[in-house]
Write an enzyme that holds these catalytic residues in place. Structure first.
Site, short mmCIF file in Angstrom:
data_model
loop_
_atom_site.label_atom_id
_atom_site.label_comp_id
_atom_site.label_asym_id
_atom_site.label_seq_id
_atom_site.Cartn_x
_atom_site.Cartn_y
_atom_site.Cartn_z
N ASP A 1 -12.07 -5.46 6.94
CA ASP A 1 -10.84 -5.83 7.30
C ASP A 1 -10.53 -5.78 8.69
O ASP A 1 -9.53 -5.43 9.13
CB ASP A 1 -9.36 -5.21 6.36
CG ASP A 1 -8.28 -6.00 6.68
OD1 ASP A 1 -8.40 -7.28 7.01
OD2 ASP A 1 -7.17 -5.53 6.41
N VAL B 1 4.22 3.79 6.06
CA VAL B 1 3.88 4.55 7.22
C VAL B 1 4.95 5.10 7.94
O VAL B 1 5.86 4.52 8.27
CB VAL B 1 2.88 3.56 8.42
CG1 VAL B 1 2.40 4.52 9.26
CG2 VAL B 1 1.78 3.13 7.51
N PHE C 1 0.69 -1.00 -0.07
CA PHE C 1 0.12 0.10 -0.02
C PHE C 1 0.91 1.30 0.13
O PHE C 1 0.29 2.44 -0.23
CB PHE C 1 -0.77 0.07 1.19
CG PHE C 1 -0.26 0.13 2.54
CD1 PHE C 1 0.22 1.54 3.09
CD2 PHE C 1 0.03 -1.10 3.15
CE1 PHE C 1 1.07 1.39 4.12
CE2 PHE C 1 0.84 -0.98 4.53
CZ PHE C 1 1.32 0.22 4.90
N GLY C 2 2.12 1.21 0.47
CA GLY C 2 3.02 2.26 0.73
C GLY C 2 3.58 2.45 1.84
O GLY C 2 4.29 1.18 2.29
#
EC number: 2.7.11.26
Length: 483
Positions: free
Chosen positions: A244, A133, A130-131
Site C-alpha cells: 500500500d 488513531v 481499521f479503527g
C-alpha cells in the site's frame, strides 16, 4: 480536499483534461477518502476496503485501500493487559486533556518485556474502518506518539504487529510499544500500536506546493524518493511486501526531510508458491499485474507504486488517475501503450487471449513538463514497466544517477540544513546487492580498504543512527493467512 479520481485525467499531453491538484486516490472497496482529516467522497475503487492510516503524523488520509483486516495472520490469541479500556471511560479526548492514562505495554522490539507506560494529552487524529488513531504524549519523556487502535480477532495473531516487531530501520516508523485493551462490548479486544509520531506526510507536503501553484523543489523529490527506496530495499530483504505504497503512507519531518514508511496494515510476508489476494493497494498506485488479478505477484508491486509516487511528485498530480479498476488499466495503457502478449503473460497468463485495443506508448518526455530532469524521467520509465521482473530493484533505484546529487559532498536542503542520514547503511543493507555498494557509498565516505565498505566513522553513524540488528528473512514465516 475530497477523494476520488479527478474527472478526465490522462497524463499531460495525452489528450484528456486533468485537474491541477494532488488528488486523494479512491483506493479500494469503499469510497475514496478526503485529505488528511477529510471526509470520504470519492468513487469506489478496487480493493478490500481497509482505510489507510495515512499516517501516524499530522493527519490521517482516509482513502481506502485493499487488503484484509489488520487482524489477519497466523494462529494465536490476544495478549496481556486486555482488562482495561483505552482510552479509559471518562477521558476527555480534547486538545487540552491533561488526564494521565497508565497502561501495561510490551516493548515494540526485542524480547517480550512489559512495563507501565503513562500517556497524557490524548486526542483523536484519524479514524477509518481499521479503527482509530490517537495522538498522545509520553508522560515520562514528553515525546509525542501515535496510537493506532484496531479491533483484534482473538483467533489470529495480528499480522501488522508481527511485521512491525521485526522491522528496525531509520526510514520505517518505529513501533515503541503495544498493548491490548477491552472494548465496550463483551469479549471485544483491541490492539493498540504505539508508534513514533512524525508530523507530516508526503501527500500533505506536495499538496502544500500544489495549492501555492508551485512545483515541489527537485531536491525534496530526490531526498524523499531515495529514502522510500531505501525503506523498500530493507523490508523486501526481510521478505515483507508493503502492498500500500502511496504519498499518504510516507511520513516526513518538514524540517529535517527525514522520511519514514508507515501503515503496515496491508503488508505481508510473501512466500513463493503461496497465493496472495490481488485486491490490494490503493487504486492510483496499483501495479498492472494486480489489476489483471495476479495472485503470484512479487514485491515489485511496491516498486511500481513507488514509481507512481515519483511521477506524481514530478507532475503535481497522479499519473494514472483511474475512476475504476478497469479505467485504471486504461490510464496506464494511455501512457505505456498496449502491453504485448509476452508482457501480459508475465503479469497474468490467463489474459493472453484477451483482445486489447492497440494503443501506442506516449513518449515519456511528453508525459512530463519540459523542465523535468532527464534522469528523473529515465528513473520513472525504469520503474513503471509492465513486466514485474524488468522493474528496477529498490537498491538499483537508490543507485540511479537521479540521486547522484545526494551523494555529492556539500549538498544541503533548501532551508540550509544538512541532508538527513542517507548513507548510514547497516551490514545487512550492504549485503543485499553488494555490486551496487561502490555507487551507493559516496566517495567521501568510502574506507581505504575499498569502495564497498564504509569508513569507521560512517559505521559508527550506522550503529548510532539506526540501531539496526539486521537478519535474513525467515525461511519459514509464521504467518499463514493466505491473503
Amino acid at each position: 480536499m475530497s477523494g476520488g479520481g479527478p474527472s478526465g485525467g490522462g497524463p499531460g499531453g495525452s489528450g484528456r483534461a486533468r485537474t491541477s491538484s494532488f488528488a486523494e486516490p479512491g483506493g479500494g472497496g469503499g469510497g475514496g477518502g478526503g485529505g488528511p482529516g477529510g471526509s470520504a467522497s470519492g468513487p469506489g475503487g478496487t480493493g478490500g476496503g481497509k482505510a489507510s492510516v495515512g499516517a501516524m503524523g499530522g493527519g490521517v488520509g482516509a482513502s481506502s485501500s485493499g487488503g484484509g483486516p489488520s487482524g489477519s495472520g497466523g494462529g494465536g490469541s490476544g495478549g496481556p493487559g486486555a482488562g482495561t479500556s483505552f482510552p479509559p471511560p471518562g477521558v476527555k479526548l480534547g486538545r487540552d486533556s491533561g488526564k494521565v492514562t497508565t497502561v501495561v505495554a510490551t516493548l515494540g522490539q526485542g524480547p517480550e518485556r512489559s512495563q507501565e507506560v503513562a500517556y497524557t494529552d490524548i486526542k483523536v487524529i484519524g479514524n477509518g474502518s481499521f479503527g482509530v488513531v490517537y495522538q498522545a504524549r509520553l508522560a515520562e519523556t514528553r515525546e509525542l506518539v501515535a496510537i493506532k487502535k484496531v479491533l483484534q480477532d482473538k483467533r489470529f495473531k495480528n499480522r501488522e504487529l508481527q511485521i512491525m516487531r521485526k522491522l528496525d530501520h531509520c526510514n520505517i516508523v518505529r513501533l515503541r510499544y503495544f498493548f491490548y485493551s477491552s472494548g465496550e462490548k463483551k469479549d471485544e479486544l483491541y490492539l493498540n500500536l504505539v508508534l513514533e509520531y512524525v508530523p507530516e506526510t508526503v501527500y500533505r507536503v506536495a499538496r502544500h506546493f500544489t495549492k501555492a501553484k508551485l512545483i515541489i523543489p527537485i531536491i525534496y523529490v530526490k531526498v524523499y524518493m531515495y529514502q522510500l527506496f531505501r525503506s523498500l530495499a530493507y523490508i523486501h530483504s526481510q521478505g515483507v511486501c508493503h502492498r500500500d505504497i502511496k504519498p499518504q503512507n510516507l511520513l516526513v519531518d518538514p524540517d529535517t526531510a527525514v522520511l519514514k514508511l508507515c501503515d503496515f496494515g496491508s503488508a505481508k510476508q510473501l512466500v513463493r508458491g503461496e497465493p496472495n489476494v490481488s485486491y490490494i493497494c490503493s487504486r492510483y498506485y496499483r501495479a498492472p499485474e494486480l489489476i489483471f488479478g495476479a495472485t503470484d505477484y512479487t514485491s515489485s508491486i511496491d516498486v511500481w507504486s513507488a514509481g507512481c509516487v515519483l511521477a506524481e511528485l514530478l507532475l503535481g498530480q497522479p499519473i494514472f488517475p483511474g475512476d475504476s479498476g478497469v479505467d485504471q488499466l486504461v490510464e496506464i495503457i494511455k501512457v505505456l501503450g498496449t502491453p504485448t502478449r509476452e508482457q501480459i503473460r508475465e503479469m497474468n497468463p490467463n489474459y493472453t487471449e484477451f483482445k486489447f485495443p492497440q494503443i501506442k506508448a506516449h513518449p515519456w518526455t511528453k508525459v512530463f513538463k519540459s523542465r523535468t530532469p532527464p534522469e528523473a524521467i529515465a528513473l520513472c520509465s525504469s520503474l513503471l514497466e509492465y513486466t514485474p521482473s524488468s522493474r528496477l530493484s529498490p537498491l538499483e533505484a537508490c543507485a540511479h544517477s537521479f540521486f547522484d546529487e545526494l551523494r555529492s559532498l556539500g549538498t544541503q536542503l533548501p532551508n540550509n540544513r544538512p541532508l538527513p542520514p542517507l548513507f548510514n547503511f547497516s551490514p545487512g543493507e550492504l549485503s543485499i546487492q553488494p555490486s551496487l555498494n561502490a555507487i551507493l557509498i559516496p566517495p567521501h565516505l568510502r574506507s581505504p580498504s575499498g569502495p564497498a565498505t564504509l569508513t569507521s566513522s560512517s559505521q559508527a553513524l550506522t550503529e548510532t543512527q539506526t540501531g539496526q540488528d539486521w537478519q535474513a528473512p525467515d525461511a519459514t514465516p509464521t504467518l499463514t493467512n493466505s491473503s
